[in-house]
Design a protein around this motif. Structure first.
Motif, PDB file in Angstrom:
ATOM      1  N   GLY A  49       0.780  -1.227   0.000  1.00  0.00           N
ATOM      2  CA  GLY A  49       0.000   0.000   0.000  1.00  0.00           C
ATOM      3  C   GLY A  49       0.813   1.279   0.000  1.00  0.00           C
ATOM      4  N   GLN A  50       0.163   2.347   0.455  1.00  0.00           N
ATOM      5  CA  GLN A  50       0.728   3.685   0.402  1.00  0.00           C
ATOM      6  C   GLN A  50       1.815   3.887   1.454  1.00  0.00           C
ATOM      7  N   ASP A  51       2.708   4.824   1.153  1.00  0.00           N
ATOM      8  CA  ASP A  51       3.681   5.295   2.133  1.00  0.00           C
ATOM      9  C   ASP A  51       2.975   6.331   2.998  1.00  0.00           C
ATOM     10  N   VAL A  52       2.588   5.957   4.200  1.00  0.00           N
ATOM     11  CA  VAL A  52       1.779   6.850   5.033  1.00  0.00           C
ATOM     12  C   VAL A  52       2.611   7.981   5.636  1.00  0.00           C
ATOM     13  N   LEU A  53       3.932   7.930   5.482  1.00  0.00           N
ATOM     14  CA  LEU A  53       4.795   9.008   5.972  1.00  0.00           C
ATOM     15  C   LEU A  53       5.024  10.087   4.922  1.00  0.00           C
ATOM     16  N   LEU A  54       4.647   9.815   3.681  1.00  0.00           N
ATOM     17  CA  LEU A  54       4.925  10.728   2.587  1.00  0.00           C
ATOM     18  C   LEU A  54       4.270  12.086   2.843  1.00  0.00           C
ATOM     19  N   GLY A  55       5.093  13.130   2.830  1.00  0.00           N
ATOM     20  CA  GLY A  55       4.573  14.474   3.028  1.00  0.00           C
ATOM     21  C   GLY A  55       4.493  14.922   4.469  1.00  0.00           C
ATOM     22  N   TYR A  56       4.846  14.052   5.401  1.00  0.00           N
ATOM     23  CA  TYR A  56       4.786  14.390   6.822  1.00  0.00           C
ATOM     24  C   TYR A  56       6.191  14.550   7.386  1.00  0.00           C
ATOM     25  N   SER A  57       6.336  15.514   8.290  1.00  0.00           N
ATOM     26  CA  SER A  57       7.644  15.730   8.897  1.00  0.00           C
ATOM     27  C   SER A  57       7.976  14.565   9.818  1.00  0.00           C
ATOM     28  N   ILE A  58       9.227  14.158   9.796  1.00  0.00           N
ATOM     29  CA  ILE A  58       9.688  13.046  10.628  1.00  0.00           C
ATOM     30  C   ILE A  58      10.751  13.582  11.575  1.00  0.00           C
TER      31      ILE A  58
END
Length: 267
Positions: free
Chosen positions: A134-143
């Protein structure tokens, strides 16, 4: 440390995780359908350290809509039936799918508790998980980069508390140690690796939560713990015949954990 003869011959041996993960994805897709956003393997399944009869799958599946009680029971039944060849039944099998609520905890006006939970979620998915489907759920979020403050909170609320309770003969409500002697020793070894990893985070030397990325680094930097770290290497994945006995290992682990706490507290 002798293995119990009543256990199957592959008990305590490493699992071939890829077929198990493929079957896990198939079950989630069958039950969740188009609601399934992503599936991640975490912990020992991610690290390649999962062993038969001792490890759980420690997975996380993200969905757009939570399952009904009936669908959840079907998920658990399929998990028990189809993941049994890898010893992943009951609590060791698939977990309850969840929504992506954690993504909102990183907003600027988030509470301190939400911010800590956001850091915990992104740390787990970034450093101790593999996206299987599935999707990369971290994409676009600050880590957030894990730092000494994160290491203190992680160590205090997880490994250190569990070790202190175990030393006093008590159980952690959220993270109880297993009942089986070999599984219990293995869990202590894992707590040692996690505790040491927090020291490396505080020192800006962190690579991952894998034992080979933690134990040798500490052994070189802190020779006083060489014997203990070598004992840990003999029990934290597959418990070896020359693994340490539980009680003396727990005693030294308690000293090591308190040293780790002092190290991260001073960073």
């Amino acid at each position: 440390m002798a293995q119990e003869t009543s256990q199957p011959s592959n008990w305590g041996k490493r699992i071939d995780r890829q077929p198990a993960l493929r079957e896990a994805v198939a079950i989630y897709r069958e039950i969740c359908g188009d609601s399934l956003i992503a599936f991640y393997a975490r912990g020992s399944a991610h690290r390649g350290e999962a062993v038969f009869g001792l490890s759980d799958l420690d997975d996380v599946a993200y969905v757009t809509q939570l399952l009904s009680d009936e669908a959840l029971e079907r998920l658990y039944a399929l998990s028990d039936a189809r993941l049994e060849p890898w010893g992943l039944t009951g609590k060791r099998g698939l977990g309850r799918p969840r929504t992506l609520d954690w993504q909102t905890w990183g907003r600027p006006d988030a509470s301190d508790e939400e911010s800590l939970r956001y850091k915990g979620a992104t740390f787990s998915l970034s450093y101790d998980a593999t996206r299987v489907y599935g999707q990369d759920v971290l994409l676009g979020y600050s880590i957030p980069v894990p730092d000494a403050a994160f290491a203190r909170e992680y160590l205090r609320t997880g490994p250190l508390e569990t070790i202190r309770l175990a030393t006093g003969g008590k159980r952690h409500r959220e993270f109880p140690l297993p009942e089986e002697p070999e599984a219990r020793l293995r869990k202590l070894g894992r707590l040692a690796v996690l505790s040491g990893a927090m020291v490396l985070i505080a020192r800006s030397q962190f690579r991952s939560l894998r034992g080979p990325h933690v134990l040798p680094v500490l052994e070189t930097a802190e020779p006083r713990w060489t014997g203990f770290l070598q004992d840990t290497a003999r029990c934290y994945i597959e418990v070896q015949p020359d693994a340490p006995d539980y009680d003396p290992y727990l005693g030294t682990l308690a000293q090591f954990a308190e040293w780790c706490w002092q190290e991260v507290s001073e960073s």
